[in-house]
Design a protein around this motif. Structure first.
Motif, PDB file in Angstrom:
ATOM      1  N   ASP A 172       0.779  -1.237   0.000  1.00  0.00           N
ATOM      2  CA  ASP A 172       0.000   0.000   0.000  1.00  0.00           C
ATOM      3  C   ASP A 172       0.810   1.288   0.000  1.00  0.00           C
ATOM      4  O   ASP A 172       0.736   2.098   0.923  1.00  0.00           O
ATOM      5  CB  ASP A 172      -0.980   0.004   1.178  1.00  0.00           C
ATOM      6  N   ALA A 173       1.569   1.489  -1.076  1.00  0.00           N
ATOM      7  CA  ALA A 173       2.234   2.783  -1.268  1.00  0.00           C
ATOM      8  C   ALA A 173       1.177   3.864  -1.381  1.00  0.00           C
ATOM      9  O   ALA A 173       0.151   3.692  -2.022  1.00  0.00           O
ATOM     10  CB  ALA A 173       3.090   2.737  -2.534  1.00  0.00           C
ATOM     11  N   ARG A 174       1.440   5.014  -0.753  1.00  0.00           N
ATOM     12  CA  ARG A 174       0.470   6.103  -0.816  1.00  0.00           C
ATOM     13  C   ARG A 174       1.172   7.437  -0.614  1.00  0.00           C
ATOM     14  O   ARG A 174       0.762   8.277   0.184  1.00  0.00           O
ATOM     15  CB  ARG A 174      -0.642   5.926   0.216  1.00  0.00           C
ATOM     16  N   ALA A 175       2.284   7.652  -1.304  1.00  0.00           N
ATOM     17  CA  ALA A 175       3.095   8.856  -1.124  1.00  0.00           C
ATOM     18  C   ALA A 175       2.327  10.109  -1.522  1.00  0.00           C
ATOM     19  O   ALA A 175       1.570  10.121  -2.483  1.00  0.00           O
ATOM     20  CB  ALA A 175       4.377   8.744  -1.941  1.00  0.00           C
ATOM     21  N   ASP A 176       2.528  11.184  -0.745  1.00  0.00           N
ATOM     22  CA  ASP A 176       2.029  12.488  -1.145  1.00  0.00           C
ATOM     23  C   ASP A 176       3.213  13.447  -1.235  1.00  0.00           C
ATOM     24  O   ASP A 176       4.364  13.046  -1.128  1.00  0.00           O
ATOM     25  CB  ASP A 176       0.942  12.991  -0.183  1.00  0.00           C
ATOM     26  N   SER A 177       2.943  14.709  -1.420  1.00  0.00           N
ATOM     27  CA  SER A 177       4.014  15.676  -1.665  1.00  0.00           C
ATOM     28  C   SER A 177       4.958  15.822  -0.478  1.00  0.00           C
ATOM     29  O   SER A 177       6.084  16.286  -0.624  1.00  0.00           O
ATOM     30  CB  SER A 177       3.406  17.044  -2.010  1.00  0.00           C
ATOM     31  N   ALA A 178       4.502  15.447   0.703  1.00  0.00           N
ATOM     32  CA  ALA A 178       5.346  15.593   1.897  1.00  0.00           C
ATOM     33  C   ALA A 178       6.324  14.443   2.059  1.00  0.00           C
ATOM     34  O   ALA A 178       7.244  14.516   2.874  1.00  0.00           O
ATOM     35  CB  ALA A 178       4.465  15.700   3.140  1.00  0.00           C
ATOM     36  N   ASP A 179       6.133  13.380   1.303  1.00  0.00           N
ATOM     37  CA  ASP A 179       6.986  12.206   1.449  1.00  0.00           C
ATOM     38  C   ASP A 179       8.238  12.330   0.577  1.00  0.00           C
ATOM     39  O   ASP A 179       8.248  13.046  -0.423  1.00  0.00           O
ATOM     40  CB  ASP A 179       6.216  10.940   1.076  1.00  0.00           C
ATOM     41  N   SER A 180       9.264  11.590   0.968  1.00  0.00           N
ATOM     42  CA  SER A 180      10.539  11.655   0.254  1.00  0.00           C
ATOM     43  C   SER A 180      11.286  10.346   0.437  1.00  0.00           C
ATOM     44  O   SER A 180      10.899   9.497   1.256  1.00  0.00           O
ATOM     45  CB  SER A 180      11.395  12.805   0.797  1.00  0.00           C
ATOM     46  N   VAL A 181      12.356  10.193  -0.329  1.00  0.00           N
ATOM     47  CA  VAL A 181      13.230   9.035  -0.158  1.00  0.00           C
ATOM     48  C   VAL A 181      13.732   8.984   1.279  1.00  0.00           C
ATOM     49  O   VAL A 181      13.777   7.919   1.906  1.00  0.00           O
ATOM     50  CB  VAL A 181      14.405   9.103  -1.149  1.00  0.00           C
ATOM     51  N   GLU A 182      14.105  10.146   1.815  1.00  0.00           N
ATOM     52  CA  GLU A 182      14.614  10.182   3.193  1.00  0.00           C
ATOM     53  C   GLU A 182      13.559   9.710   4.187  1.00  0.00           C
ATOM     54  O   GLU A 182      13.863   8.959   5.126  1.00  0.00           O
ATOM     55  CB  GLU A 182      15.065  11.588   3.564  1.00  0.00           C
ATOM     56  N   SER A 183      12.311  10.131   3.999  1.00  0.00           N
ATOM     57  CA  SER A 183      11.270   9.726   4.948  1.00  0.00           C
ATOM     58  C   SER A 183      11.048   8.221   4.901  1.00  0.00           C
ATOM     59  O   SER A 183      10.749   7.602   5.932  1.00  0.00           O
ATOM     60  CB  SER A 183       9.966  10.470   4.668  1.00  0.00           C
ATOM     61  N   ASP A 184      11.207   7.606   3.720  1.00  0.00           N
ATOM     62  CA  ASP A 184      11.124   6.141   3.638  1.00  0.00           C
ATOM     63  C   ASP A 184      12.226   5.492   4.473  1.00  0.00           C
ATOM     64  O   ASP A 184      11.990   4.513   5.207  1.00  0.00           O
ATOM     65  CB  ASP A 184      11.264   5.683   2.183  1.00  0.00           C
ATOM     66  N   ILE A 185      13.449   6.029   4.353  1.00  0.00           N
ATOM     67  CA  ILE A 185      14.579   5.456   5.084  1.00  0.00           C
ATOM     68  C   ILE A 185      14.402   5.648   6.582  1.00  0.00           C
ATOM     69  O   ILE A 185      14.654   4.733   7.388  1.00  0.00           O
ATOM     70  CB  ILE A 185      15.900   6.096   4.616  1.00  0.00           C
TER      71      ILE A 185
END
Length: 515
Positions: A172-185
């Motif tokens: 369930d990926a659901r990225a919005d504009s506030a998300d980033s590669v860093e936030s995933d890590i």
């Protein structure tokens, strides 16, 4: 069976409740293909999750349904379409994404198993080996996602599924504009923290209905080792560094490689042998090393440096005072100094280095995170010139300080930088594993200061700690064209206690030689 749990709250979640018209019913067939069998749960965005059957291929599917569809479901559908392009064993397969205006739904792989959230709720915090394995699988999935330029945006205990066959999958990926590669890590650090403690650090990785981390008066989350026993120091440091935004987050492939190394070590039950954390960029990443905490050894960068300079690093030790007096050992160099020779000078080490006079105000005990700092006043005994006095370490139930901490040591502050030749260490028994490290400052005689010091100080030579074969050991490796002010003698493993059970040693004397 929880097929999707709550994930991070997004701006879309705050827009208000999802309307209920067009509600599905059991037995209904969507798009003339997907028959709804059982309503499983609702996620934090108000989406319904159903177990269904693909009546054409006769396979179970999960149907994530939102009503109404249209503009309100755009984010969900776009994320599903993007996720369908990434095929990876640790990512849930996405089969279909349909918008009927009155409702929209995503059809994906059904996973027989449970979410990490439900697993921890049922069994409590996980053992370190299992936590590492789960985080390793998620990081590997993110490596594939990030390689396409995508961001997942919903790494969370509720979207991390553990199948009955042991496979870990991210849903369930659901990225919005506030998300980033860093936030995933950072969220992988959150998964480690949750798996080890049962708490989800809201400030660091996103709001959730899960309980927040325990925090001190300054609002900092308690480290896993402060919450429970049995967490290895290197795993504790890795988890907290991933959550700390002052520390540069590694790329997903570098994190995957490090977790894979720790995962392999845990399978062999060799936690104490994994060594310092080391993140390495892949060939697809920038040539610059990852600038994380100094404890992260940049393996590739070190190897390149060795190849360029052509130095041979080594730690040499001898047994017995008669051997220590011969002075016949050749100089071995290492690139860990902090000063430089004046421009145009050709460094040449004098033939006979002199013993440096050390006084009690120049030394202190360093206790790795997890220690009780009870030995603080005993550093004076290692420089008093009396072989009958010593810093007597406590007894532990295993060689690696009872798995309570990475080790202990003595920090020497010479006051001003100077050229050095070697360190001689006298101990009460052979079999002590230790190494020599250098740095540029002393962060302070405190738990936080020692933690920072151990991150910043770098080992001489190849970074491999050596086990002493006698009670008198000599360590060289200082580079002749460098000057050093701070030297750390660090013990990471203890010998068997000669006077009883457990593991214990005393450090009788430390001598430093320079020019």
């Amino acid at each position: 069976m929880t097929q999707v749990g709550e994930g991070h709250e997004t701006a879309a979640d705050e827009a208000g409740p999802v309307l209920t018209f067009g509600a599905p019913t059991a037995g209904e067939i969507l798009a003339e293909r997907y028959q709804l069998e059982q309503h499983v749960n609702n996620d934090s965005a108000g989406r319904q999750v159903w177990r269904g059957i693909d009546v054409i291929l006769r396979r179970p599917v999960a149907v994530v349904l939102r009503h109404p569809g249209g503009a309100s479901a755009t984010e969900m559908l776009q994320a599903a379409v993007a996720a369908s392009r990434v095929i990876h064993p640790n990512l849930v397969g996405v089969y279909d994404a349909i918008d009927e205006q009155s409702r929209a739904y995503v059809v994906r792989e059904w996973v027989d198993g449970e979410s990490l959230r439900d697993l921890v709720a049922a069994e409590g915090p996980l053992d370190p080996a299992r936590a590492i394995a789960i985080a390793h699988s998620v990081a590997d999935a993110l490596t594939a996602v990030h390689a396409t330029g995508m961001v997942h945006g919903n790494v969370h205990p509720g979207t991390t599924l553990i199948a009955d066959d042991g496979r870990v999958v991210l849903a369930d990926a659901r990225a919005d504009s506030a998300d980033s590669v860093e936030s995933d890590i950072r969220a992988v650090g959150g998964l480690l923290y949750f798996a080890l403690t049962g708490h989800w650090p809201h400030t660091e990785v996103g709001r959730s209905a899960l309980p927040d981390a325990n925090r001190d008066s300054s609002g900092n989350p308690a480290a896993p080792r402060q919450v429970r026993a049995g967490v290895p120091a290197y795993l504790d440091d890795l988890t907290m560094d991933l959550l700390d935004r002052r520390v540069t987050a590694p790329a997903a492939d570098a994190l995957t490689a490090e977790l894979g190394r720790l995962d392999a070590a845990s399978e062999d039950e060799e936690y104490e042998d994994v060594g310092p954390l080391r993140f390495v960029q892949s060939s697809s990443s920038s040539a610059e090393p990852i600038k994380s905490t100094p404890k992260i050894l940049l393996g590739v960068g070190v190897l390149v440096l060795i190849a360029i300079v052509g130095l041979v690093f080594g730690i040499r030790e001898i047994t017995g005072s008669s051997d220590a007096d011969t002075g016949a050992n050749p100089q071995v160099t290492a690139g860990n100094g902090q000063g430089e020779a004046p421009a145009g000078d050709t460094p040449t080490a004098p033939a006979n280095p002199e013993k440096i006079a050390l006084t009690p105000d120049m030394v202190r005990i360093v206790d790795a995170p997890g220690g009780d700092r009870d030995d603080t006043g005993e550093a004076q005994y290692v420089v008093d010139g009396d072989p009958n006095t010593a810093w007597q370490l406590s007894r532990y139930n295993s060689a690696d300080f009872g798995k309570l901490k990475a080790g202990m040591g003595v920090l020497i502050n010479l006051g001003t930088p100077r050229a050095l030749a070697e360190v001689q260490v006298s101990t009460s028994a052979p079999g002590v594993t230790m190494d020599i490290r250098t740095g540029t400052s002393d962060p302070g005689d405190s738990s936080d200061g020692d933690k920072k010091l151990l991150k910043e100080f770098k080992p001489l030579g190849d970074g491999e700690a050596e086990k002493s074969t006698g009670t008198n050991s000599r360590y060289s490796g200082f580079e002749p064209d460098q000057k050093y002010q701070y030297v750390l003698v660090f013990l990471s493993k203890l010998p068997q206690n000669e006077d009883g059970p457990g593991y214990k040693v005393s450090v009788n004397e430390i001598e430093l030689y320079g020019y």
